[in-house]
Design an enzyme around this catalytic site. Structure first.
Site, PDB file in Angstrom:
ATOM      1  N   ASN A 281       2.341   5.621   7.526  1.00  0.00           N
ATOM      2  CA  ASN A 281       3.404   5.218   8.436  1.00  0.00           C
ATOM      3  C   ASN A 281       4.522   4.526   7.666  1.00  0.00           C
ATOM      4  O   ASN A 281       4.274   3.791   6.710  1.00  0.00           O
ATOM      5  CB  ASN A 281       2.857   4.306   9.548  1.00  0.00           C
ATOM      6  N   ALA A 282       5.740   4.827   8.079  1.00  0.00           N
ATOM      7  CA  ALA A 282       6.921   4.159   7.530  1.00  0.00           C
ATOM      8  C   ALA A 282       7.784   3.721   8.704  1.00  0.00           C
ATOM      9  O   ALA A 282       8.975   3.977   8.750  1.00  0.00           O
ATOM     10  CB  ALA A 282       7.691   5.091   6.595  1.00  0.00           C
TER      11      ALA A 282
ATOM     12  N   CYS B  83       6.656  -7.771   3.374  1.00  0.00           N
ATOM     13  CA  CYS B  83       8.059  -7.443   3.660  1.00  0.00           C
ATOM     14  C   CYS B  83       8.898  -7.507   2.383  1.00  0.00           C
ATOM     15  O   CYS B  83       8.673  -8.370   1.530  1.00  0.00           O
ATOM     16  CB  CYS B  83       8.642  -8.443   4.666  1.00  0.00           C
TER      17      CYS B  83
ATOM     18  N   LYS C 274      -0.987 -12.687   5.309  1.00  0.00           N
ATOM     19  CA  LYS C 274      -1.460 -11.308   5.223  1.00  0.00           C
ATOM     20  C   LYS C 274      -1.028 -10.711   3.890  1.00  0.00           C
ATOM     21  O   LYS C 274       0.161 -10.582   3.600  1.00  0.00           O
ATOM     22  CB  LYS C 274      -0.920 -10.471   6.378  1.00  0.00           C
TER      23      LYS C 274
ATOM     24  N   THR D  27      -6.004   1.556  12.460  1.00  0.00           N
ATOM     25  CA  THR D  27      -5.776   2.970  12.729  1.00  0.00           C
ATOM     26  C   THR D  27      -6.774   3.555  13.722  1.00  0.00           C
ATOM     27  O   THR D  27      -6.432   4.457  14.498  1.00  0.00           O
ATOM     28  CB  THR D  27      -5.814   3.750  11.395  1.00  0.00           C
TER      29      THR D  27
END
Length: 300
Positions: free
Chosen positions: A64-65, A124, A159, A260
């Site tokens: 995923n992007a 991030c 995280k 997922t």
């Protein structure tokens, strides 16, 4: 079980970004059954995310992007948190940002909002330092953790990104900065190419690989981290069954997050909780602490 002073009824929660804030899934499962609900990453202002296409299936997982698309912190406070307060489960808000100031202002806005814990996404890109992720430099990890702890009204779990040379150095830096817990792993950078179109499968070229494909790597990193730090670890990465969850717990994880698997099976988490309960009953276990980190104990 207790994580940083927060008592969970069981160790199972969703991984951020795979469960929204629970609204979509509440028609399938009873949110009261979960140990906690972890929200999708929220930023100080709305983020549009990356261009499409931005999700692609892979063997044993997905890339995923999405780019942390979210409506911003005001919507979370006005819409999502009131919804979550209806349920008897802990609320963990995942926070993202592109500068240290972004994180700090978001954390300040979340004080007094009835949140049990903050999970800080340091995968991030740090726009002030050329786009490298906050979580890839031990010095930056310790610094941003320390600054967030000064502002946070709730316990903080950092995280961690797996896209580093030594996960234990990053984990120890977060602990040194005052983190109350750690969440790992985030997705592993991956890629797919569409051979028919002769171009990248996602517009961003690369994306985050998740799902069963990354479980062995995630399990190894959680095991290493649990041996390197003294704070609780929330383990995640490819968990889709009670047996998977037990592997992470036996490696030392205090709790587990399911990601997922929720896309494939909306009932994955209740099924994992039931599987853990069945395993405990069949094996005469009254508290998961009896087997938490047991592989490390057997080494001695």
């Amino acid at each position: 079980m207790d994580i940083a002073g927060i008592t969970l009824k069981n160790p199972v929660m969703p991984a951020s970004g795979t469960f929204g804030s629970g609204q979509e899934y509440s028609g399938f499962i009873d949110l009261n059954r979960l140990g906690a609900v972890v929200t999708k990453g929220v930023s100080l202002v709305p983020w549009e995310g990356n261009p499409t296409p931005r999700i692609m299936e892979t063997a044993s997982g997905m890339i995923n992007a999405v780019g942390l698309q979210n409506p911003g912190i005001d919507v979370l406070i006005e819409r999502d948190l009131p919804f979550l307060r209806q349920f008897d489960t802990k609320v963990i808000v995942n926070v993202c940002g592109s500068t240290v100031a972004d994180y700090l202002r978001a954390v300040e806005r979340l004080a007094g909002q009835g949140i049990d814990m903050l999970e800080i996404n340091i995968s991030c890109p740090n726009v002030e330092h050329g786009g490298i992720a906050f979580g890839q430099e031990p010095g930056m990890v310790e610094y941003i953790t320390k600054e967030i702890k000064k502002k946070a009204a709730q316990p903080v779990s950092m995280k961690l990104t797996p896209n580093v040379t030594d996960i234990t150095e990053i984990a120890k830096a977060a602990e040194a900065g005052g983190a109350d817990a750690l969440s790992l792993i985030n997705t592993i950078t991956g890629m797919r190419i569409d051979v028919k179109k002769r171009t990248f499968s996602v517009a961003n070229k690369t994306g985050g690989l998740s799902g069963p494909a990354i479980k062995p790597v995630a399990l190894r990193m959680v095991w290493q981290t649990c041996r390197a730090v003294s704070i609780p670890v929330i383990g995640m990465g490819g968990i889709q069954s009670a047996e998977d969850a037990l592997e992470f717990i036996m490696a030392g994880a205090a709790a587990v997050a399911v990601g997922t698997a929720n896309f494939r099976n909306p009932c994955a988490m209740p099924e994992i909780i039931e599987g853990l309960e069945k395993y405990m009953e069949e094996n005469g276990i009254t508290d998961l602490q009896e087997i938490r980190g047991i592989v490390n104990r057997k080494e001695k």
